[in-house]
Design a protein around this motif. Sequence first.
Motif, PDB file in Angstrom:
ATOM      1  N   LEU A  25       0.985  -1.184   0.473  1.00 49.41           N
ATOM      2  CA  LEU A  25      -0.193   0.298   0.279  1.00 49.41           C
ATOM      3  C   LEU A  25       1.110   1.424  -0.248  1.00 49.41           C
ATOM      4  O   LEU A  25       1.021   2.215  -0.744  1.00 49.41           O
ATOM      5  CB  LEU A  25      -0.614   0.038   1.200  1.00 49.41           C
ATOM      6  CG  LEU A  25      -2.582  -1.017   1.694  1.00 49.41           C
ATOM      7  CD1 LEU A  25      -2.804  -0.339   2.072  1.00 49.41           C
ATOM      8  CD2 LEU A  25      -2.700  -1.046   0.297  1.00 49.41           C
ATOM      9  N   GLU A  26       2.221   1.165   0.430  1.00 47.94           N
ATOM     10  CA  GLU A  26       2.751   2.034   0.756  1.00 47.94           C
ATOM     11  C   GLU A  26       3.495   2.624  -0.486  1.00 47.94           C
ATOM     12  O   GLU A  26       3.325   3.677  -1.261  1.00 47.94           O
ATOM     13  CB  GLU A  26       4.250   2.136   1.416  1.00 47.94           C
ATOM     14  CG  GLU A  26       5.397   3.702   2.029  1.00 47.94           C
ATOM     15  CD  GLU A  26       5.869   2.736   2.793  1.00 47.94           C
ATOM     16  OE1 GLU A  26       6.624   3.855   2.998  1.00 47.94           O
ATOM     17  OE2 GLU A  26       6.296   1.695   3.711  1.00 47.94           O
ATOM     18  N   ASP A  27       3.897   1.311  -1.484  1.00 48.34           N
ATOM     19  CA  ASP A  27       4.780   1.615  -2.927  1.00 48.34           C
ATOM     20  C   ASP A  27       2.908   2.151  -3.585  1.00 48.34           C
ATOM     21  O   ASP A  27       3.924   3.242  -4.377  1.00 48.34           O
ATOM     22  CB  ASP A  27       5.058   0.184  -2.472  1.00 48.34           C
ATOM     23  CG  ASP A  27       5.734   0.064  -2.953  1.00 48.34           C
ATOM     24  OD1 ASP A  27       6.658   0.814  -1.504  1.00 48.34           O
ATOM     25  OD2 ASP A  27       6.486  -2.036  -2.733  1.00 48.34           O
ATOM     26  N   ALA A  28       1.969   2.182  -3.649  1.00 47.74           N
ATOM     27  CA  ALA A  28       0.769   2.482  -4.048  1.00 47.74           C
ATOM     28  C   ALA A  28       0.467   4.246  -3.870  1.00 47.74           C
ATOM     29  O   ALA A  28       0.469   4.266  -5.379  1.00 47.74           O
ATOM     30  CB  ALA A  28      -0.692   1.872  -3.996  1.00 47.74           C
ATOM     31  N   SER A  29       0.537   4.364  -2.924  1.00 45.48           N
ATOM     32  CA  SER A  29       0.575   5.283  -2.264  1.00 45.48           C
ATOM     33  C   SER A  29       1.801   6.007  -3.181  1.00 45.48           C
ATOM     34  O   SER A  29       1.218   7.551  -4.363  1.00 45.48           O
ATOM     35  CB  SER A  29       0.461   5.519  -1.063  1.00 45.48           C
ATOM     36  OG  SER A  29       1.193   6.097  -0.513  1.00 45.48           O
ATOM     37  N   ARG A  30       2.566   5.808  -3.022  1.00 46.24           N
ATOM     38  CA  ARG A  30       4.478   6.275  -3.428  1.00 46.24           C
ATOM     39  C   ARG A  30       3.209   6.723  -5.250  1.00 46.24           C
ATOM     40  O   ARG A  30       3.671   7.828  -5.532  1.00 46.24           O
ATOM     41  CB  ARG A  30       5.182   6.266  -3.546  1.00 46.24           C
ATOM     42  CG  ARG A  30       6.169   6.513  -3.551  1.00 46.24           C
ATOM     43  CD  ARG A  30       7.455   6.078  -3.238  1.00 46.24           C
ATOM     44  NE  ARG A  30       7.687   5.528  -1.953  1.00 46.24           N
ATOM     45  CZ  ARG A  30       8.143   4.144  -1.477  1.00 46.24           C
ATOM     46  NH1 ARG A  30       8.216   3.448  -2.799  1.00 46.24           N
ATOM     47  NH2 ARG A  30       7.674   3.340  -0.342  1.00 46.24           N
ATOM     48  N   ALA A  31       3.516   5.160  -5.860  1.00 46.88           N
ATOM     49  CA  ALA A  31       2.747   5.646  -7.279  1.00 46.88           C
ATOM     50  C   ALA A  31       1.736   6.570  -7.059  1.00 46.88           C
ATOM     51  O   ALA A  31       1.594   7.206  -8.239  1.00 46.88           O
ATOM     52  CB  ALA A  31       2.256   3.816  -7.639  1.00 46.88           C
ATOM     53  N   MET A  32       1.098   6.905  -6.772  1.00 46.54           N
ATOM     54  CA  MET A  32      -0.501   7.582  -6.330  1.00 46.54           C
ATOM     55  C   MET A  32       0.648   9.376  -6.555  1.00 46.54           C
ATOM     56  O   MET A  32      -0.562   9.825  -7.519  1.00 46.54           O
ATOM     57  CB  MET A  32      -1.612   7.032  -5.884  1.00 46.54           C
ATOM     58  CG  MET A  32      -2.341   5.692  -5.567  1.00 46.54           C
ATOM     59  SD  MET A  32      -2.962   5.778  -4.334  1.00 46.54           S
ATOM     60  CE  MET A  32      -4.650   6.467  -4.718  1.00 46.54           C
ATOM     61  N   LEU A  33       0.714   9.451  -5.817  1.00 41.75           N
ATOM     62  CA  LEU A  33       1.392  10.141  -5.914  1.00 41.75           C
ATOM     63  C   LEU A  33       2.307  10.612  -7.107  1.00 41.75           C
ATOM     64  O   LEU A  33       1.718  12.197  -7.331  1.00 41.75           O
ATOM     65  CB  LEU A  33       2.431  10.509  -4.591  1.00 41.75           C
ATOM     66  CG  LEU A  33       3.175  12.085  -4.368  1.00 41.75           C
ATOM     67  CD1 LEU A  33       1.926  13.443  -4.164  1.00 41.75           C
ATOM     68  CD2 LEU A  33       4.398  12.270  -2.791  1.00 41.75           C
ATOM     69  N   THR A  34       2.976  10.121  -7.740  1.00 43.52           N
ATOM     70  CA  THR A  34       3.732  10.264  -8.577  1.00 43.52           C
ATOM     71  C   THR A  34       2.719  10.554  -9.905  1.00 43.52           C
ATOM     72  O   THR A  34       3.305  11.459 -10.548  1.00 43.52           O
ATOM     73  CB  THR A  34       4.949   8.631  -9.031  1.00 43.52           C
ATOM     74  OG1 THR A  34       4.797   8.789  -8.003  1.00 43.52           O
ATOM     75  CG2 THR A  34       5.088   9.302 -10.196  1.00 43.52           C
ATOM     76  N   ALA A  35       2.209   9.646 -10.537  1.00 46.65           N
ATOM     77  CA  ALA A  35       0.711  10.058 -11.090  1.00 46.65           C
ATOM     78  C   ALA A  35       0.076  11.579 -11.309  1.00 46.65           C
ATOM     79  O   ALA A  35      -0.372  11.683 -11.704  1.00 46.65           O
ATOM     80  CB  ALA A  35      -0.235   8.687 -11.518  1.00 46.65           C
ATOM     81  N   ALA A  36      -0.371  10.994  -9.201  1.00 50.76           N
ATOM     82  CA  ALA A  36      -0.987  12.496  -9.320  1.00 50.76           C
ATOM     83  C   ALA A  36       0.042  14.223  -9.951  1.00 50.76           C
ATOM     84  O   ALA A  36      -1.048  15.457 -10.159  1.00 50.76           O
ATOM     85  CB  ALA A  36      -1.354  13.065  -8.223  1.00 50.76           C
TER      86      ALA A  36
END
Length: 111
Positions: A25-36
């Motif tokens: 989930l931490e990795d996914a949240s980091r990827a979400m931030l990059t996408a945002a």
Amino acid sequence: MNLNNPVRIETASSIESCLSHYQTLEDASRAMLTAARMGNWDTVCRLEDACRVVIARLRRMREAQPLSDDEQTERMRVLRAIIANDAEIRRIAEPDVIRVAGRPCSVPRSA
């Protein structure tokens, strides 16, 4: 980073530890931030949906597999990172949400 498949969260196995799910989930949240940051809201939404699956698994796992003290400490670190990423995503999204809603921005934005 490939934003079409930045994090493999859909294949998490039930034999994995709870902590590995939190780290996913931490990795996914980091990827979400990059996408945002790139304005790629479709990817943000796709990752958010995938995270819901992992969160549901975590809820079931936590009942059967309590964390050790060390794992609990790491869990708290991961949760703090996720919360920080989420706050930044919301800050980035806020102007778009306000624009879509058709309201003027009454909250001052920090630089």
